[in-house]
Write a protein that holds these residues in place. Structure first.
Motif, PDB file in Angstrom:
ATOM      1  N   ASP A 149     -14.319 -65.872 -14.310  1.00 15.14           N
ATOM      2  CA  ASP A 149     -14.578 -64.432 -14.373  1.00 15.14           C
ATOM      3  C   ASP A 149     -13.584 -63.693 -13.468  1.00 15.14           C
ATOM      4  N   GLU A 150     -13.663 -62.390 -13.469  1.00 15.09           N
ATOM      5  CA  GLU A 150     -12.706 -61.559 -12.738  1.00 15.09           C
ATOM      6  C   GLU A 150     -12.741 -61.822 -11.236  1.00 15.09           C
ATOM      7  N   LEU A 151     -13.929 -62.026 -10.668  1.00  8.44           N
ATOM      8  CA  LEU A 151     -14.040 -62.289  -9.236  1.00  8.44           C
ATOM      9  C   LEU A 151     -13.335 -63.594  -8.872  1.00  8.44           C
ATOM     10  N   GLU A 152     -13.577 -64.640  -9.659  1.00 13.31           N
ATOM     11  CA  GLU A 152     -12.913 -65.912  -9.390  1.00 13.31           C
ATOM     12  C   GLU A 152     -11.398 -65.770  -9.516  1.00 13.31           C
ATOM     13  N   ASP A 153     -10.946 -65.074 -10.550  1.00 14.94           N
ATOM     14  CA  ASP A 153      -9.508 -64.870 -10.738  1.00 14.94           C
ATOM     15  C   ASP A 153      -8.886 -64.135  -9.555  1.00 14.94           C
ATOM     16  N   ASP A 154      -9.582 -63.116  -9.046  1.00 14.95           N
ATOM     17  CA  ASP A 154      -9.077 -62.368  -7.891  1.00 14.95           C
ATOM     18  C   ASP A 154      -8.961 -63.263  -6.664  1.00 14.95           C
ATOM     19  N   LEU A 155      -9.948 -64.125  -6.456  1.00 14.27           N
ATOM     20  CA  LEU A 155      -9.896 -65.035  -5.315  1.00 14.27           C
ATOM     21  C   LEU A 155      -8.802 -66.074  -5.493  1.00 14.27           C
ATOM     22  N   LEU A 156      -8.669 -66.598  -6.697  1.00 14.67           N
ATOM     23  CA  LEU A 156      -7.644 -67.614  -6.942  1.00 14.67           C
ATOM     24  C   LEU A 156      -6.242 -67.092  -6.655  1.00 14.67           C
ATOM     25  N   ASP A 157      -6.038 -65.795  -6.840  1.00 14.27           N
ATOM     26  CA  ASP A 157      -4.728 -65.213  -6.536  1.00 14.27           C
ATOM     27  C   ASP A 157      -4.325 -65.446  -5.083  1.00 14.27           C
ATOM     28  N   LYS A 158      -5.297 -65.720  -4.218  1.00 14.76           N
ATOM     29  CA  LYS A 158      -5.032 -65.938  -2.794  1.00 14.76           C
ATOM     30  C   LYS A 158      -4.951 -67.418  -2.428  1.00 14.76           C
ATOM     31  N   ALA A 159      -5.195 -68.299  -3.376  1.00 16.73           N
ATOM     32  CA  ALA A 159      -5.255 -69.734  -3.091  1.00 16.73           C
ATOM     33  C   ALA A 159      -3.870 -70.312  -2.857  1.00 16.73           C
ATOM     34  N   TRP A 160      -3.797 -71.297  -1.967  1.00 22.38           N
ATOM     35  CA  TRP A 160      -2.554 -72.009  -1.720  1.00 22.38           C
ATOM     36  C   TRP A 160      -2.269 -72.906  -2.921  1.00 22.38           C
ATOM     37  N   GLY A 161      -1.036 -72.879  -3.431  1.00 25.30           N
ATOM     38  CA  GLY A 161      -0.626 -73.769  -4.503  1.00 25.30           C
ATOM     39  C   GLY A 161      -1.230 -73.437  -5.855  1.00 25.30           C
ATOM     40  N   LEU A 162      -1.477 -72.173  -6.109  1.00 24.38           N
ATOM     41  CA  LEU A 162      -2.088 -71.741  -7.367  1.00 24.38           C
ATOM     42  C   LEU A 162      -1.274 -72.209  -8.574  1.00 24.38           C
ATOM     43  N   PRO A 174      -1.634 -72.570 -13.211  1.00 25.71           N
ATOM     44  CA  PRO A 174      -2.395 -72.024 -14.344  1.00 25.71           C
ATOM     45  C   PRO A 174      -3.741 -72.715 -14.568  1.00 25.71           C
ATOM     46  N   GLU A 175      -3.855 -73.982 -14.169  1.00 21.61           N
ATOM     47  CA  GLU A 175      -5.105 -74.722 -14.360  1.00 21.61           C
ATOM     48  C   GLU A 175      -5.957 -74.755 -13.097  1.00 21.61           C
ATOM     49  N   SER A 176      -5.737 -73.823 -12.186  1.00 23.13           N
ATOM     50  CA  SER A 176      -6.519 -73.748 -10.955  1.00 23.13           C
ATOM     51  C   SER A 176      -7.895 -73.164 -11.222  1.00 23.13           C
ATOM     52  N   ARG A 177      -8.872 -73.691 -10.511  1.00 24.22           N
ATOM     53  CA  ARG A 177     -10.239 -73.163 -10.555  1.00 24.22           C
ATOM     54  C   ARG A 177     -10.857 -73.315  -9.173  1.00 24.22           C
ATOM     55  N   CYS A 189     -14.599 -67.272  -1.328  1.00 22.80           N
ATOM     56  CA  CYS A 189     -13.402 -67.748  -0.636  1.00 22.80           C
ATOM     57  C   CYS A 189     -12.609 -68.629  -1.600  1.00 22.80           C
ATOM     58  N   THR A 190     -11.594 -69.297  -1.095  1.00 25.22           N
ATOM     59  CA  THR A 190     -10.799 -70.178  -1.962  1.00 25.22           C
ATOM     60  C   THR A 190     -10.739 -71.606  -1.436  1.00 25.22           C
ATOM     61  N   THR A 191     -11.568 -71.964  -0.485  1.00 24.81           N
ATOM     62  CA  THR A 191     -11.444 -73.281   0.141  1.00 24.81           C
ATOM     63  C   THR A 191     -11.794 -74.429  -0.802  1.00 24.81           C
ATOM     64  N   CYS A 192     -12.492 -74.177  -1.893  1.00 28.75           N
ATOM     65  CA  CYS A 192     -12.839 -75.249  -2.838  1.00 28.75           C
ATOM     66  C   CYS A 192     -11.903 -75.274  -4.040  1.00 28.75           C
ATOM     67  N   HIS A 193     -10.750 -74.649  -3.922  1.00 22.58           N
ATOM     68  CA  HIS A 193      -9.752 -74.602  -4.995  1.00 22.58           C
ATOM     69  C   HIS A 193      -9.355 -76.018  -5.430  1.00 22.58           C
ATOM     70  N   VAL A 194      -9.354 -76.237  -6.738  1.00 21.28           N
ATOM     71  CA  VAL A 194      -8.868 -77.481  -7.324  1.00 21.28           C
ATOM     72  C   VAL A 194      -7.975 -77.145  -8.518  1.00 21.28           C
ATOM     73  N   ILE A 195      -7.225 -78.135  -8.959  1.00 18.98           N
ATOM     74  CA  ILE A 195      -6.394 -77.991 -10.154  1.00 18.98           C
ATOM     75  C   ILE A 195      -6.926 -78.986 -11.179  1.00 18.98           C
ATOM     76  N   VAL A 196      -7.306 -78.476 -12.337  1.00 17.07           N
ATOM     77  CA  VAL A 196      -7.867 -79.323 -13.390  1.00 17.07           C
ATOM     78  C   VAL A 196      -6.705 -79.786 -14.267  1.00 17.07           C
ATOM     79  N   ARG A 197      -6.288 -81.015 -14.062  1.00 19.45           N
ATOM     80  CA  ARG A 197      -5.111 -81.567 -14.751  1.00 19.45           C
ATOM     81  C   ARG A 197      -5.409 -81.941 -16.199  1.00 19.45           C
ATOM     82  N   GLU A 198      -6.639 -82.353 -16.489  1.00 16.92           N
ATOM     83  CA  GLU A 198      -7.044 -82.665 -17.860  1.00 16.92           C
ATOM     84  C   GLU A 198      -8.469 -82.165 -18.063  1.00 16.92           C
TER      85      GLU A 198
END
Length: 112
Positions: A66-79, A81-84, A48-57
């Motif tokens: 990996d590809e699975l994480e990238d696919d899920l991140l595409d669905k995250a709110w507020g994506l 480039p530094e999202s994980r 899922c994407t509920t633990c989405h964070v943005i790594v500022r530094e």
């Protein structure tokens, strides 16, 4: 030991937080161990994407997603480039500055 600086989040850590984290632990586990209750609806299984964070530094110190994480991140709110997904972002030897987004796409929160 690396530190994780969590920027202020209205509900989860209004004052922000600075915690120490063992290298090799996920950002999510480090947060949970320090009473920062980041949502994780799939119980850390990268489903899922509920633990989405943005790594500022410190983003470049993390292993690549990996590809699975990238696919899920595409669905995250507020994506950004530094999202994980914090369940997949493993602390290395550098300090991190992390922002927890205000919203998730989760329709129901276990905390309410």
């Amino acid at each position: 030991m690396p530190q994780i600086v969590f920027l202020p989040h209205e509900e989860l850590c209004p004052e922000g937080a600075v915690i120490e984290a063992e290298p090799g632990v996920s950002v999510l586990d480090a947060a949970l161990q320090n009473d920062i209750e980041i949502e994780h609806a799939c119980e850390k299984s990268c489903a899922c994407t509920t633990c989405h964070v943005i790594v500022r530094e410190g983003f470049d110190s993390l292993e690549e997603s990996d590809e699975l994480e990238d696919d899920l991140l595409d669905k995250a709110w507020g994506l950004e480039p530094e999202s994980r997904l914090s369940c997949q972002a493993v602390v290395a030897d550098e300090d991190l500055v992390v922002e927890i987004p205000k919203y998730t796409i989760n329709q129901v929160s276990e905390r309410h």
